[in-house]
Motif scaffolding. Sequence first.
Motif, PDB file in Angstrom:
ATOM      1  N   SER A 293     -51.143  25.902 -22.452  1.00  0.00           N
ATOM      2  CA  SER A 293     -49.933  25.317 -23.011  1.00  0.00           C
ATOM      3  C   SER A 293     -50.271  24.025 -23.745  1.00  0.00           C
ATOM      4  CB  SER A 293     -48.892  25.022 -21.915  1.00  0.00           C
ATOM      5  OG  SER A 293     -49.359  23.995 -21.056  1.00  0.00           O
ATOM      6  N   THR A 294     -49.339  23.615 -24.599  1.00  0.00           N
ATOM      7  CA  THR A 294     -49.455  22.352 -25.322  1.00  0.00           C
ATOM      8  C   THR A 294     -48.100  21.653 -25.276  1.00  0.00           C
ATOM      9  OG1 THR A 294     -48.880  23.394 -27.427  1.00  0.00           O
ATOM     10  CG2 THR A 294     -51.238  23.188 -26.924  1.00  0.00           C
ATOM     11  N   GLU A 295     -48.151  20.335 -25.307  1.00  0.00           N
ATOM     12  CA  GLU A 295     -46.933  19.544 -25.352  1.00  0.00           C
ATOM     13  C   GLU A 295     -47.246  18.284 -26.146  1.00  0.00           C
ATOM     14  OE1 GLU A 295     -43.664  17.677 -22.220  1.00  0.00           O
ATOM     15  OE2 GLU A 295     -45.556  18.455 -21.468  1.00  0.00           O
ATOM     16  N   VAL A 296     -46.405  17.952 -27.120  1.00  0.00           N
ATOM     17  CA  VAL A 296     -46.640  16.751 -27.914  1.00  0.00           C
ATOM     18  C   VAL A 296     -45.879  15.578 -27.326  1.00  0.00           C
ATOM     19  CG1 VAL A 296     -47.150  18.053 -30.022  1.00  0.00           C
ATOM     20  CG2 VAL A 296     -44.828  17.229 -29.621  1.00  0.00           C
ATOM     21  N   GLY A 297     -46.466  14.387 -27.517  1.00  0.00           N
ATOM     22  CA  GLY A 297     -45.822  13.198 -26.989  1.00  0.00           C
ATOM     23  C   GLY A 297     -46.523  11.928 -27.408  1.00  0.00           C
TER      24      GLY A 297
ATOM     25  N   ALA B 150     -37.497  17.089 -28.400  1.00  0.00           N
ATOM     26  CA  ALA B 150     -37.572  18.556 -28.423  1.00  0.00           C
ATOM     27  C   ALA B 150     -37.890  19.097 -29.813  1.00  0.00           C
ATOM     28  CB  ALA B 150     -36.272  19.150 -27.898  1.00  0.00           C
ATOM     29  N   TYR B 151     -37.371  18.477 -30.860  1.00  0.00           N
ATOM     30  CA  TYR B 151     -37.609  19.021 -32.201  1.00  0.00           C
ATOM     31  C   TYR B 151     -39.064  18.918 -32.634  1.00  0.00           C
ATOM     32  CZ  TYR B 151     -37.373  14.318 -34.378  1.00  0.00           C
ATOM     33  OH  TYR B 151     -37.589  13.013 -34.742  1.00  0.00           O
ATOM     34  N   HIS B 152     -39.869  18.091 -31.946  1.00  0.00           N
ATOM     35  CA  HIS B 152     -41.298  17.994 -32.272  1.00  0.00           C
ATOM     36  C   HIS B 152     -42.128  19.067 -31.580  1.00  0.00           C
ATOM     37  CE1 HIS B 152     -41.104  14.297 -34.514  1.00  0.00           C
ATOM     38  NE2 HIS B 152     -40.451  13.701 -33.543  1.00  0.00           N
ATOM     39  N   GLN B 153     -41.635  19.615 -30.480  1.00  0.00           N
ATOM     40  CA  GLN B 153     -42.381  20.624 -29.746  1.00  0.00           C
ATOM     41  C   GLN B 153     -42.443  21.908 -30.586  1.00  0.00           C
ATOM     42  OE1 GLN B 153     -43.798  19.401 -27.019  1.00  0.00           O
ATOM     43  NE2 GLN B 153     -42.537  17.548 -27.124  1.00  0.00           N
TER      44      GLN B 153
END
Length: 162
Positions: free
Chosen positions: A28-32, A142-145
């Motif tokens: 998985s990946t998650e941006v932040g 959320a819109y960046h994920q």
Amino acid sequence: MANEKALLGAGCFWGVEHIFRTIPGIVSTEVGYAGGTTKNPTYQEVCTGATDHAEVVLVEFDPSVISYEGVLDVFFRLHDPTTLNRQHNDIGTQYRSVIFTYSEEQQQKAKDYVAKVDASHVFKNPVVTQVMAAPEFFTAEAYHQDYLIKNPSGYMCHILRP
């Protein structure tokens, strides 16, 4: 074998996430955001550079499929680790090249990998990638994920070099 995680900054997180999600062994990946002084920063705040956060991707990987060094190999192939606070047209500390580590073992492997890449002279200039202990990670809006899946014609400044 339990999954592991890596926290990486290599410029705009949209392209970094998009490339990592195609790599076998990436679960998985998650941006932040990480590495700054503001709690729960917003994208607008991070874009000013005033929070000191980097745009990062939290990568969960299966070490039976891809090693930590394999993750680092992808990281160094998808951006220019020799440009301080810049990737392509994106300029600012939020676009710095940084490896945030979750253990002493990861930290040593990351430092060794940086030294190996630097000594290889694959890049004309010295590697400026920072290696430091992982700070608190703040999930981006959320819109960046999965941004480039939702917006296939969106801005992408990363390529995976051979």
